[in-house]
Design a protein around this motif. Structure first.
Motif, PDB file in Angstrom:
ATOM      1  N   GLY A  46       0.819  -1.212   0.000  1.00 35.35           N
ATOM      2  CA  GLY A  46       0.000   0.000   0.000  1.00 35.35           C
ATOM      3  C   GLY A  46       0.848   1.255   0.000  1.00 35.35           C
ATOM      4  N   LEU A  47       1.931   1.230   0.756  1.00 35.90           N
ATOM      5  CA  LEU A  47       2.840   2.383   0.782  1.00 35.90           C
ATOM      6  C   LEU A  47       3.545   2.563  -0.564  1.00 35.90           C
ATOM      7  CD1 LEU A  47       4.406   1.858   4.329  1.00 35.90           C
ATOM      8  CD2 LEU A  47       2.630   3.495   3.670  1.00 35.90           C
ATOM      9  N   ILE A  48       3.917   1.423  -1.170  1.00 33.47           N
ATOM     10  CA  ILE A  48       4.545   1.487  -2.503  1.00 33.47           C
ATOM     11  C   ILE A  48       3.556   2.039  -3.532  1.00 33.47           C
ATOM     12  CG2 ILE A  48       5.505   0.085  -4.391  1.00 33.47           C
ATOM     13  CD1 ILE A  48       6.622  -1.800  -2.233  1.00 33.47           C
ATOM     14  N   GLY A  49       2.298   1.548  -3.459  1.00 35.22           N
ATOM     15  CA  GLY A  49       1.267   2.020  -4.376  1.00 35.22           C
ATOM     16  C   GLY A  49       1.029   3.513  -4.228  1.00 35.22           C
ATOM     17  N   GLY A  50       1.047   3.997  -2.975  1.00 36.28           N
ATOM     18  CA  GLY A  50       0.872   5.427  -2.741  1.00 36.28           C
ATOM     19  C   GLY A  50       2.018   6.234  -3.327  1.00 36.28           C
ATOM     20  N   TYR A  51       3.210   5.699  -3.217  1.00 38.03           N
ATOM     21  CA  TYR A  51       4.386   6.388  -3.776  1.00 38.03           C
ATOM     22  C   TYR A  51       4.302   6.467  -5.298  1.00 38.03           C
ATOM     23  CZ  TYR A  51       9.227   6.990  -5.313  1.00 38.03           C
ATOM     24  OH  TYR A  51      10.367   7.423  -5.948  1.00 38.03           O
ATOM     25  N   LEU A  52       3.937   5.335  -5.918  1.00 43.59           N
ATOM     26  CA  LEU A  52       3.825   5.324  -7.379  1.00 43.59           C
ATOM     27  C   LEU A  52       2.735   6.277  -7.860  1.00 43.59           C
ATOM     28  CD1 LEU A  52       4.125   1.475  -8.095  1.00 43.59           C
ATOM     29  CD2 LEU A  52       5.855   3.226  -8.521  1.00 43.59           C
ATOM     30  N   LYS A  53       1.640   6.309  -7.097  1.00 44.17           N
ATOM     31  CA  LYS A  53       0.525   7.171  -7.497  1.00 44.17           C
ATOM     32  C   LYS A  53       0.914   8.647  -7.391  1.00 44.17           C
ATOM     33  CE  LYS A  53      -4.486   7.221  -6.998  1.00 44.17           C
ATOM     34  NZ  LYS A  53      -4.735   6.560  -8.281  1.00 44.17           N
ATOM     35  N   ALA A  54       1.710   8.963  -6.341  1.00 42.85           N
ATOM     36  CA  ALA A  54       2.125  10.358  -6.136  1.00 42.85           C
ATOM     37  C   ALA A  54       3.071  10.836  -7.238  1.00 42.85           C
ATOM     38  CB  ALA A  54       2.791  10.494  -4.775  1.00 42.85           C
ATOM     39  N   ARG A  55       3.801   9.901  -7.844  1.00 36.76           N
ATOM     40  CA  ARG A  55       4.761  10.283  -8.883  1.00 36.76           C
ATOM     41  C   ARG A  55       4.086  10.568 -10.223  1.00 36.76           C
ATOM     42  NH1 ARG A  55       9.710   6.444  -9.601  1.00 36.76           N
ATOM     43  NH2 ARG A  55      10.257   8.180 -10.965  1.00 36.76           N
ATOM     44  N   ASN A  56       2.822  10.144 -10.364  1.00 30.61           N
ATOM     45  CA  ASN A  56       2.061  10.377 -11.604  1.00 30.61           C
ATOM     46  C   ASN A  56       2.777   9.815 -12.835  1.00 30.61           C
ATOM     47  OD1 ASN A  56      -0.190  11.755 -10.504  1.00 30.61           O
ATOM     48  ND2 ASN A  56       1.063  13.606 -10.286  1.00 30.61           N
ATOM     49  N   THR A  57       3.409   8.659 -12.676  1.00 29.12           N
ATOM     50  CA  THR A  57       4.053   8.012 -13.829  1.00 29.12           C
ATOM     51  C   THR A  57       3.010   7.240 -14.617  1.00 29.12           C
ATOM     52  OG1 THR A  57       4.639   6.208 -12.331  1.00 29.12           O
ATOM     53  CG2 THR A  57       6.324   7.858 -12.750  1.00 29.12           C
ATOM     54  N   ASN A  58       3.443   6.583 -15.689  1.00 28.68           N
ATOM     55  CA  ASN A  58       2.524   5.884 -16.586  1.00 28.68           C
ATOM     56  C   ASN A  58       1.749   4.790 -15.851  1.00 28.68           C
ATOM     57  OD1 ASN A  58       1.574   3.905 -18.627  1.00 28.68           O
ATOM     58  ND2 ASN A  58       2.510   5.381 -20.030  1.00 28.68           N
ATOM     59  N   LYS A  59       0.435   4.975 -15.753  1.00 28.08           N
ATOM     60  CA  LYS A  59      -0.402   4.057 -14.980  1.00 28.08           C
ATOM     61  C   LYS A  59      -0.415   2.652 -15.589  1.00 28.08           C
ATOM     62  CE  LYS A  59      -5.080   3.693 -13.063  1.00 28.08           C
ATOM     63  NZ  LYS A  59      -6.399   4.361 -12.936  1.00 28.08           N
ATOM     64  N   ILE A  60      -0.541   2.550 -16.881  1.00 30.55           N
ATOM     65  CA  ILE A  60      -0.616   1.249 -17.548  1.00 30.55           C
ATOM     66  C   ILE A  60       0.667   0.458 -17.337  1.00 30.55           C
ATOM     67  CG2 ILE A  60      -0.900   0.053 -19.746  1.00 30.55           C
ATOM     68  CD1 ILE A  60      -3.420   1.429 -18.742  1.00 30.55           C
ATOM     69  N   ILE A  61       1.795   1.129 -17.461  1.00 31.56           N
ATOM     70  CA  ILE A  61       3.084   0.453 -17.288  1.00 31.56           C
ATOM     71  C   ILE A  61       3.243  -0.038 -15.847  1.00 31.56           C
ATOM     72  CG2 ILE A  61       5.596   0.772 -17.258  1.00 31.56           C
ATOM     73  CD1 ILE A  61       5.297   2.613 -19.639  1.00 31.56           C
ATOM     74  N   ASN A  62       2.914   0.807 -14.888  1.00 33.43           N
ATOM     75  CA  ASN A  62       3.056   0.426 -13.482  1.00 33.43           C
ATOM     76  C   ASN A  62       2.188  -0.772 -13.128  1.00 33.43           C
ATOM     77  OD1 ASN A  62       4.925   2.401 -12.892  1.00 33.43           O
ATOM     78  ND2 ASN A  62       3.391   3.893 -12.245  1.00 33.43           N
ATOM     79  N   ILE A  63       0.946  -0.757 -13.553  1.00 37.44           N
ATOM     80  CA  ILE A  63       0.039  -1.867 -13.258  1.00 37.44           C
ATOM     81  C   ILE A  63       0.507  -3.138 -13.958  1.00 37.44           C
ATOM     82  CG2 ILE A  63      -2.303  -2.745 -13.631  1.00 37.44           C
ATOM     83  CD1 ILE A  63      -3.363   0.026 -13.077  1.00 37.44           C
ATOM     84  N   SER A  64       0.976  -3.015 -15.187  1.00 39.15           N
ATOM     85  CA  SER A  64       1.462  -4.185 -15.930  1.00 39.15           C
ATOM     86  C   SER A  64       2.655  -4.821 -15.235  1.00 39.15           C
ATOM     87  CB  SER A  64       1.843  -3.782 -17.357  1.00 39.15           C
ATOM     88  OG  SER A  64       0.721  -3.289 -18.054  1.00 39.15           O
ATOM     89  N   ILE A  65       3.567  -3.975 -14.758  1.00 36.04           N
ATOM     90  CA  ILE A  65       4.738  -4.503 -14.046  1.00 36.04           C
ATOM     91  C   ILE A  65       4.306  -5.243 -12.793  1.00 36.04           C
ATOM     92  CG2 ILE A  65       6.792  -3.843 -12.726  1.00 36.04           C
ATOM     93  CD1 ILE A  65       7.222  -1.580 -14.734  1.00 36.04           C
TER      94      ILE A  65
END
Length: 319
Positions: free
Chosen positions: A110-129
């Motif tokens: 959950g903390l990692i997910g919050g960090y990724l979300k805060a960075r506003n990087t490519n959503k599709i790529i992050n979820i795929s990884i």
């Protein structure tokens, strides 16, 4: 259905569905050389991904809360638990052991997910990884040969009785009524309880069957014997003799992951006139996470041994 409710269902439903699919995928027997339920990938990586997905799929406003990021990922974990129990994909004993890992892993995710979300990087790529990571890591982990770890479970009890009477209860454990069973942990996990174990004679080469409920039997052979002082014995359980309903498939004694090797009784006379009865056993774990599995194995073995020692103490002092 309003958009908020729909978003909540997706936030919780997608990670839960993903966990169930991955459990079915990793549980295919013909793929054991590539994927395994008893692996770091499944037991440690999966809950982390569950937590990351849960938070990553949540709306940006509520993700700002630290409590939300830490505790909301627990919801798909508990739903996954209910589904796997309902469809007999996992047993209750297994879940009790792995639940702490899943809850901690989900919170970290959950903390990692919050960090990724805060960075506003490519959503599709992050979820795929996140989704496909176990499919790449699992086969790599299975290439690493497991190194079996041998552990010792040591217990003792002080008894106010003559050595001969104590030793007689060590070598001949007659039937144990259910009300005398004090194994709290094994009872909670649904493990078989001990019934009886009696030697056919006292000496090296003696044999006995330590009989438990649900069809579990330990075959014991004495390898060292000193009357009223010490007894060493090998312990063997044959998985094919144990009914499939006795233990969870991942906890079968003598199976791929867990085996009991030997046991030792030693009787020591104390200065205060009491006798101290020592009981210790060696057991083997064969996983890629022995650091955790060995801890549970030791706790379970100590619970079994303390239960037996208490029976022997009670009978020696009251008999």
């Amino acid at each position: 259905m309003n958009s908020r409710t729909q978003n909540t269902l997706l936030t919780i439903g997608i990670p839960t569905g993903y966990a169930v699919i991955l459990r079915l995928f990793f549980g295919v027997n013909t793929w054991n050389e590539l994927f395994s339920i008893m692996s770091v990938t499944f037991l440690f990586l999966l809950p982390t991904i569950l937590g990351a997905l849960t938070i990553y799929l949540s709306s940006p406003e509520i993700v700002q809360s630290l409590a939300y990021r830490v505790f909301t990922p627990w919801i798909p974990v508990f739903l996954f638990l209910i589904i796997t129990l309902a469809f007999a994909l996992e047993g209750w004993a297994c879940w009790l052991m792995i639940l702490p890992i899943f809850l901690i892993g989900a919170s970290i995710g959950g903390l990692i997910g919050g960090y990724l979300k805060a960075r506003n990087t490519n959503k599709i790529i992050n979820i795929s990884i996140l989704v496909f990571l176990p499919l790449f890591v699992g086969p790599i982990e299975n290439l690493i040969e497991t190194i079996p770890g041998t552990y010792i479970a040591y217990t003792y009890i002080d008894i106010e009785a003559p050595a001969e009477k104590i030793w007689d209860n060590v070598t001949h454990v007659s039937e144990i009524p259910q009300e005398h069973d004090k194994g709290y942990l094994t009872r909670m996990l649904g493990f078989p309880r001990p019934i009886k174990a009696e030697l056919n004679f006292e000496g090296v080469g003696a044999y006995r069957e330590a009989i438990f409920t649900k069809g579990l039997v330990f075959h014991e052979t004495v390898t060292e014997y000193k009357d009223n002082k010490k007894m060493v014995f090998t312990i063997k359980a044959y998985p094919h003799q144990i009914p499939s309903t006795t233990l969870d498939e991942h906890l079968v004694i003598g199976g791929d992951y867990f085996d009991v090797l030997n046991g030792t009784y030693e009787l020591e006379k104390l200065p205060n006139g009491l006798h101290r009865l020592h009981l210790y056993s060696h057991f083997k774990m064969n996983t890629t996470f022995n650091f955790y599995a060995g801890w549970w194995g030791k706790w379970i073995m100590k619970d079994i041994q303390n239960n037996i020692l208490l029976v022997e103490k009670t009978r020696a002092e009251e008999g």
